[in-house]
Write an enzyme that holds these catalytic residues in place. Structure first.
Site, short mmCIF file in Angstrom:
data_model
loop_
_atom_site.label_atom_id
_atom_site.label_comp_id
_atom_site.label_asym_id
_atom_site.label_seq_id
_atom_site.Cartn_x
_atom_site.Cartn_y
_atom_site.Cartn_z
N CYS A 71 -9.95 45.90 30.46
CA CYS A 71 -9.22 45.21 30.25
C CYS A 71 -8.99 43.44 30.18
O CYS A 71 -9.20 43.01 30.67
CB CYS A 71 -8.00 45.92 31.36
SG CYS A 71 -6.54 44.28 31.77
N CYS B 196 -6.31 41.08 31.90
CA CYS B 196 -7.73 41.67 33.41
C CYS B 196 -9.14 40.24 33.49
O CYS B 196 -9.22 39.39 34.80
CB CYS B 196 -8.36 42.59 33.57
SG CYS B 196 -6.98 44.48 33.92
#
Length: 105
Positions: free
Chosen positions: A30, A33
Site C-alpha cells: 500500500c 501506508c
C-alpha cells in the site's frame, strides 16, 4: 517509543487494553501506508510517553481487520482503555494527526 507490530488477535486485545493506543491497519503493498509510516514515527517521538502505536498488517491479520470493519488502508483507529474513540482513513498529515490524538489524551 517504538512502534509495535501485532501478529495475533490476542496480542491486539492486550495492546489496546490500557491507555491511549493508535492502531495503524496497513499492508506492505500500500503506497499511502508507506507514506504515513514516517509520520507515525514522528508522532511517536512527540507523544511516545502518553501514546502507544501498533501496526496491524491486514494481509497477515484478516480476522482482526474484519472485526474492526477495515475496508480501506491505511486506516488509523484510536483506542482509549480498550474502547474505540476515533477513526481516520487514508494519509493524514502530522499536524492533523497530532491534533486528533491530543483530543483523547
Amino acid at each position: 517509543m517504538s512502534i509495535v507490530s501485532i501478529t495475533k488477535e490476542e496480542q491486539f486485545e492486550s495492546a489496546i487494553a490500557q491507555g491511549v493506543v493508535l492502531v495503524d491497519f496497513w499492508a506492505p503493498w500500500c503506497g499511502p501506508c508507506k507514506m504515513i509510516a514516517p509520520v507515525l514515527e514522528e508522532l511517536g517521538g512527540k507523544l511516545g510517553d502518553t501514546l502507544s502505536i501498533v501496526k496491524v498488517n491486514v494481509d497477515d491479520n484478516p480476522d482482526t481487520a474484519g472485526k474492526y470493519g477495515i475496508m480501506s488502508i491505511p486506516t488509523l483507529k484510536l483506542f482509549k482503555d480498550g474502547q474505540e474513540v476515533g477513526t481516520q482513513v487514508g494519509f493524514v498529515p502530522l499536524a492533523q494527526l497530532e491534533a486528533w490524538v491530543r483530543e483523547q489524551l
